[in-house]
Design a protein around this motif. Structure first.
Motif, PDB file in Angstrom:
ATOM      1  N   TYR A  89       0.846  -1.186   0.000  1.00 39.24           N
ATOM      2  CA  TYR A  89       0.000   0.000   0.000  1.00 39.24           C
ATOM      3  C   TYR A  89       0.888   1.244   0.000  1.00 39.24           C
ATOM      4  O   TYR A  89       2.064   1.187   0.362  1.00 39.24           O
ATOM      5  CB  TYR A  89      -0.922  -0.004   1.219  1.00 39.24           C
ATOM      6  N   GLN A  90       0.310   2.364  -0.396  1.00 41.14           N
ATOM      7  CA  GLN A  90       1.094   3.583  -0.507  1.00 41.14           C
ATOM      8  C   GLN A  90       0.399   4.735   0.210  1.00 41.14           C
ATOM      9  O   GLN A  90      -0.772   5.015  -0.037  1.00 41.14           O
ATOM     10  CB  GLN A  90       1.298   3.958  -1.980  1.00 41.14           C
ATOM     11  N   ALA A  91       1.133   5.379   1.111  1.00 41.07           N
ATOM     12  CA  ALA A  91       0.673   6.632   1.703  1.00 41.07           C
ATOM     13  C   ALA A  91       1.079   7.786   0.793  1.00 41.07           C
ATOM     14  O   ALA A  91       2.093   7.712   0.093  1.00 41.07           O
ATOM     15  CB  ALA A  91       1.277   6.812   3.089  1.00 41.07           C
ATOM     16  N   LEU A 111      -6.327  11.910  -4.112  1.00 37.36           N
ATOM     17  CA  LEU A 111      -5.319  10.881  -3.880  1.00 37.36           C
ATOM     18  C   LEU A 111      -5.927   9.658  -3.201  1.00 37.36           C
ATOM     19  O   LEU A 111      -5.591   8.518  -3.543  1.00 37.36           O
ATOM     20  CB  LEU A 111      -4.171  11.453  -3.057  1.00 37.36           C
ATOM     21  N   LYS A 112      -6.833   9.878  -2.270  1.00 35.01           N
ATOM     22  CA  LYS A 112      -7.499   8.728  -1.647  1.00 35.01           C
ATOM     23  C   LYS A 112      -8.311   7.956  -2.689  1.00 35.01           C
ATOM     24  O   LYS A 112      -8.318   6.716  -2.712  1.00 35.01           O
ATOM     25  CB  LYS A 112      -8.415   9.166  -0.510  1.00 35.01           C
ATOM     26  N   SER A 113      -8.977   8.659  -3.578  1.00 29.10           N
ATOM     27  CA  SER A 113      -9.807   7.985  -4.580  1.00 29.10           C
ATOM     28  C   SER A 113      -8.975   7.137  -5.533  1.00 29.10           C
ATOM     29  O   SER A 113      -9.478   6.184  -6.117  1.00 29.10           O
ATOM     30  CB  SER A 113     -10.621   9.017  -5.374  1.00 29.10           C
ATOM     31  N   TYR A 114      -7.670   7.464  -5.668  1.00 28.89           N
ATOM     32  CA  TYR A 114      -6.783   6.688  -6.523  1.00 28.89           C
ATOM     33  C   TYR A 114      -5.947   5.681  -5.736  1.00 28.89           C
ATOM     34  O   TYR A 114      -5.033   5.073  -6.289  1.00 28.89           O
ATOM     35  CB  TYR A 114      -5.879   7.618  -7.334  1.00 28.89           C
ATOM     36  N   GLY A 115      -6.243   5.511  -4.452  1.00 29.07           N
ATOM     37  CA  GLY A 115      -5.636   4.413  -3.718  1.00 29.07           C
ATOM     38  C   GLY A 115      -4.726   4.755  -2.568  1.00 29.07           C
ATOM     39  O   GLY A 115      -4.194   3.846  -1.926  1.00 29.07           O
TER      40      GLY A 115
END
Length: 421
Positions: A119-121, A139-143
């Motif tokens: 996962y990526q912060a 950014l949250k919507s893209y993961g």
């Protein structure tokens, strides 16, 4: 696949028992004693081994993109699997930084080809400068699974408070590197007896404590899930404890090096014992352990920070801070916390599996029918000595140590991703 006759430790349910586990299509299909294997099923003999959820690390640096002479997504994934980790969260201080969708999606696309869950912060601020906010919602919507400027403190309190409010709205954690550089002359080394002996002015604990105090208050007021990263000071632990008691949704990470070593390690290991925040006093180390014991600190994370041998060979004040940790983390937890009686093995696993999984809303940390088939199989009593690594880097003081707790196999999505030998 069937895992046969393992001693199952499920910290999410606080249960331990001996049983078989049937895995199909990456999911736990059945947990029962004496499951009869079908002709096509692989049987793993786990007799004498502990079977736990795959470990989860909320704080790793895979150095990709930008610093791939230290580590890559692939070698980082190999190191994680070798250490029993099936889920890791990468920090955003790459080059370029993870402050836009293009960089984020590139990393996630490449990470998706690895055998473990990566996962990526994303950054809190553009280019980690603490001035211009990123588009957290996009950014949250893209993961992006959370937000952090790790490596750099956020000095503007009003800016950070606004970011916390947005993180709460999005229901994601915001993680903070707590070191005020105005207090620090030489980072990576505690300002105290050891730095005096070396004739340098290091990083005093107030550099951490001053920001922890501020950010605990901001966490209380914002209501966000706020993570105090790699906590090192006893006073910082006390501050988190106090504000949690007032209702703040605070979380804290402890690293294996901070609960195992003190500033004296710098005299023995030199730059291999240099990290941010630095190793501190024995009093601080014991306070970190007490925070783990009473639940003030709810997560164990490695802050896996690879560097090349050439970089670490520089003079102490010029060498970069950071040590690797994925391949020794579980063993150091058993050696430094479980065997001395500070934590039970179940409590250790809780801080390395279900707690971080809950915080980041990950499909991990549970041994239950219908859940993901992510496991670590290990022998908690086996003594071993780390001397080679799957990571590209080996900047750790723990090489050659006598450690207890040996990872034998790691399974992710129902696939064996590491096996000893």
């Amino acid at each position: 696949m069937i895992i046969n006759n393992g001693f199952i430790m499920d910290p999410a349910a606080c249960r331990s028992y001996t049983s078989d586990i049937r895995i199909r299509d990456g999911i736990i299909e059945q947990i029962s004693t004496h499951i009869e294997p079908e002709p096509s099923e692989q049987v793993i003999d786990a007799a004498g081994l502990t079977v736990a959820p795959g470990l989860v690390d909320t704080h790793v640096h895979f150095r990709d993109p930008g610093f791939t002479h230290k580590e890559t997504i692939h070698t980082g994934a190999l190191a994680a699997a070798r250490g029993g980790f099936t889920s890791v969260i990468c920090m955003a201080n790459t080059s370029p930084t993870v402050d836009n969708v293009s960089v984020l999606t590139d990393i996630l696309a490449r990470a998706g080809k690895e055998d473990i869950r990566i996962y990526q912060a994303a950054c809190v601020s553009r280019s980690l400068k603490g001035q211009e906010p990123v588009d957290m919602e996009e950014l949250k919507s893209y993961g992006a699974c959370g937000f952090t400027d790790d490596g750099i403190p956020i000095r503007d309190a009003a800016f950070l408070y606004s970011a916390m409010e947005k993180a709460k709205e999005l229901n994601v954690p915001i993680s903070l590197h707590e070191e005020d550089p105005s207090f620090i002359k030489n980072n990576g080394i505690n300002h105290g007896n050891v730095s005096d002996e070396l004739g340098i002015y290091g990083s005093p604990s107030i550099a951490e404590e001053s920001l922890v105090a501020r950010d605990c208050l901001l966490a209380l007021r914002s209501g966000a899930d706020v993570v105090i990263q790699h906590i090192s000071s006893g006073r910082s632990v006390n501050l988190v404890r106090m504000f949690k008691a007032q209702g703040a949704s605070l979380h804290a990470e402890a690293t294996p090096h901070h609960f195992t070593l003190t500033e004296d390690a710098v005299l023995k290991y030199g730059s291999l014992a240099k990290m941010n925040p630095p190793l501190r006093t024995e009093e601080d180390r014991l306070a970190v352990i007490q925070g783990l014991v009473d639940g003030t600190i709810d997560i164990i994370a490695t802050d896996h920070a690879p560097h090349s041998k050439e970089e670490k060979a520089r003079p102490l004040t010029a060498a970069p801070s950071g040590i690797t940790g994925l391949e020794t983390s579980l063993a150091l937890g058993i050696t430094s916390l479980v065997r001395p009686g500070h934590l039970t093995l179940m409590q250790l696993l809780e801080k390395m599996t279900v707690n971080p999984a809950k915080l980041y809303h990950l499909p991990a940390g549970k041994i239950k029918e219908g859940e993901a088939a992510d496991f670590v199989l290990f022998d908690p009593e086996e003594c071993w000595t780390p001397d080679e690594y799957a990571s590209m880097s080996c900047n750790t003081p723990f090489t050659g140590w006598k450690l207890y707790g040996k990872v034998k196999m790691t399974i992710c999505r129902g696939k064996i991703v590491y096996t000893e030998g």
